[in-house]
Write a protein that holds these residues in place. Structure first.
Motif, short mmCIF file in Angstrom:
data_model
loop_
_atom_site.label_atom_id
_atom_site.label_comp_id
_atom_site.label_asym_id
_atom_site.label_seq_id
_atom_site.Cartn_x
_atom_site.Cartn_y
_atom_site.Cartn_z
N GLY A 70 -4.69 4.21 -15.78
CA GLY A 70 -5.03 3.75 -17.13
C GLY A 70 -4.99 2.25 -17.27
N ARG A 71 -5.41 1.52 -16.21
CA ARG A 71 -5.39 0.06 -16.25
C ARG A 71 -6.54 -0.45 -17.10
NH1 ARG A 71 -2.55 -2.82 -12.40
NH2 ARG A 71 -3.26 -4.59 -13.65
N THR A 72 -6.37 -0.42 -18.41
CA THR A 72 -7.44 -0.84 -19.31
C THR A 72 -7.62 -2.36 -19.35
OG1 THR A 72 -5.86 -0.78 -21.16
CG2 THR A 72 -7.21 1.18 -20.78
N ASP A 73 -6.77 -3.10 -18.62
CA ASP A 73 -6.95 -4.54 -18.52
C ASP A 73 -8.00 -4.89 -17.47
OD1 ASP A 73 -5.01 -3.45 -16.69
OD2 ASP A 73 -4.58 -5.51 -16.06
N LYS A 74 -8.47 -3.90 -16.71
CA LYS A 74 -9.44 -4.15 -15.65
C LYS A 74 -10.86 -3.91 -16.18
CE LYS A 74 -6.47 -4.88 -12.27
NZ LYS A 74 -6.56 -4.18 -10.99
N ALA A 193 7.30 0.78 -10.13
CA ALA A 193 7.35 2.21 -10.44
C ALA A 193 5.96 2.83 -10.42
CB ALA A 193 8.01 2.43 -11.80
N GLU A 194 4.98 2.17 -11.05
CA GLU A 194 3.63 2.71 -11.10
C GLU A 194 2.99 2.74 -9.71
OE1 GLU A 194 0.30 4.51 -12.27
OE2 GLU A 194 2.12 4.25 -13.47
N ASP A 195 3.25 1.70 -8.91
CA ASP A 195 2.71 1.66 -7.55
C ASP A 195 3.24 2.83 -6.73
OD1 ASP A 195 1.24 -0.59 -8.05
OD2 ASP A 195 2.63 -1.98 -7.11
N VAL A 200 1.71 3.74 -3.24
CA VAL A 200 1.76 2.41 -2.63
C VAL A 200 3.22 2.06 -2.38
CG1 VAL A 200 1.27 -0.04 -2.94
CG2 VAL A 200 -0.36 1.67 -3.76
N ARG A 201 3.57 1.92 -1.09
CA ARG A 201 4.96 1.61 -0.75
C ARG A 201 4.98 0.43 0.21
NH1 ARG A 201 8.83 4.35 1.34
NH2 ARG A 201 10.31 3.61 -0.20
N GLY A 202 4.79 -0.75 -0.36
CA GLY A 202 4.90 -1.96 0.43
C GLY A 202 6.35 -2.37 0.57
N LEU A 203 6.56 -3.55 1.13
CA LEU A 203 7.93 -4.02 1.33
C LEU A 203 8.73 -4.07 0.03
CD1 LEU A 203 10.13 -5.15 3.20
CD2 LEU A 203 9.20 -7.44 2.73
N PRO A 204 8.17 -4.61 -1.08
CA PRO A 204 8.97 -4.65 -2.32
C PRO A 204 9.41 -3.27 -2.79
CG PRO A 204 7.02 -6.04 -2.52
CD PRO A 204 6.85 -5.23 -1.27
N HIS A 205 8.56 -2.27 -2.61
CA HIS A 205 8.89 -0.92 -3.05
C HIS A 205 9.99 -0.32 -2.19
CE1 HIS A 205 4.68 -1.96 -3.79
NE2 HIS A 205 4.86 -1.40 -4.98
N ARG A 206 9.98 -0.64 -0.91
CA ARG A 206 10.99 -0.13 0.01
C ARG A 206 12.33 -0.82 -0.23
NH1 ARG A 206 7.78 2.06 4.77
NH2 ARG A 206 5.65 1.93 4.01
N LEU A 207 12.27 -2.09 -0.64
CA LEU A 207 13.51 -2.81 -0.93
C LEU A 207 14.12 -2.36 -2.25
CD1 LEU A 207 12.52 -6.46 0.07
CD2 LEU A 207 14.06 -4.93 1.32
#
Length: 281
Positions: A70-74, A193-195, A200-207
């Motif tokens: 629902g990214r209505t900003d895009k 949270a949304e990622d 999507v599980r990049g480094l920030p999500h894993r940390l």
């Protein structure tokens, strides 16, 4: 679609904040490296088109994910922009990037295409969802000083004012890389949270958010220290350098201790200080 509406949608789809920030950083780096007006303009135009490729391709790759979120900003999600038009814009920007990179010489142009633009596209195409999500940011931001220093090495736009190009010092590359990784952590923080919900599980999500809030200011602080001490290692440091270090330290403490959104804002302030220190040094 009227041309003005299409232009407005394309401008908003390019991720204008990061696009302008990276272009401005590269422009200021070229200026501080001693480039003349023509070369500074060439660096600015080259980096701008490269950032357009990264920003627009990001929205194309993430289209389905953005719709489900629902990214209505895009603009692409809102229907203000067609996928076909955005693909044509990416193609045009890519062609312009290759041609403009040639103006900077084979070293600077090659570095820009492979390690700045290439890293951004690789991030969009899948690296964002891996533990190595930090690497494209480190490579891209670490390469920007090298692009600025090497620009004009063998291309039509030369370094008549400075006597020739040279490599950027090691500390500028490392400080840029630290700034890039810190920026990556900060950029991902609001959407963790949304990622994760989207896979999507990049480094920030894993940390996790707590560790990201601690690590990002540390990396940015290290970048500021390198940018201040790198040109003339050791003490004493002049008043401007001491003021920069003190400001970065205060912002780091605020980022580590304040509640709510304040740590994010303090870390963003540190990113600005780190970028300014890198340019001035």
């Amino acid at each position: 679609m009227p041309p003005t509406a299409a232009s407005s949608a394309l401008a908003r789809a390019c991720h204008p904040g990061p696009t302008v920030a990276v272009t401005l950083l590269a422009t200021l780096l070229a200026t501080s490296a001693g480039a003349g007006p023509a070369l500074v303009a060439a660096v600015a135009a080259t980096v701008l088109t490269g950032q357009l490729v990264i920003g627009w391709s990001n929205d194309l790759v993430d289209r389905d994910r953005d719709v489900s979120s629902g990214r209505t900003d895009k603009p692409l999600v809102r229907g203000e922009l067609s996928a076909g038009l955005l693909r044509r814009a990416v193609t045009a920007a890519a062609v312009a990037t290759v041609l403009l990179s040639w103006l900077l010489g084979w070293v600077a142009g090659g570095l820009h295409l492979l390690l700045v633009v290439g890293s951004g596209v690789a991030y969009n195409l899948g690296m964002k969802a891996t533990a190595a999500s930090w690497l494209p940011y480190a490579l891209a931001f670490g390469t920007l000083p090298q692009v600025a220093w090497w620009a004009g090495g063998s291309g039509p736009v030369g370094w008549a004012e400075t006597g020739g190009p040279s490599a950027a010092p090691w500390w500028a590359t490392l400080a840029g890389a630290l700034l890039g990784v810190g920026a990556h952590l900060l950029n991902a923080l609001p959407d963790l949270a949304e990622d994760e919900r989207q896979g999507v599980r990049g480094l920030p999500h894993r940390l996790g958010a707590a560790r990201v809030r601690r690590l990002a200011p540390l990396l940015l602080l290290a970048g500021v220290v390198l940018a201040v001490l790198g040109p003339a290692p050791g003490w004493p440091v002049g008043p401007p350098g001491l003021l920069t270090l003190a400001l970065a330290a205060v912002l780091a403490v605020l980022a580590w201790t304040l509640p709510g959104r304040a740590p994010f804002l303090a870390s963003m302030g540190m990113a600005i200080v780190a970028a300014a220190a890198l340019v001035v040094s």
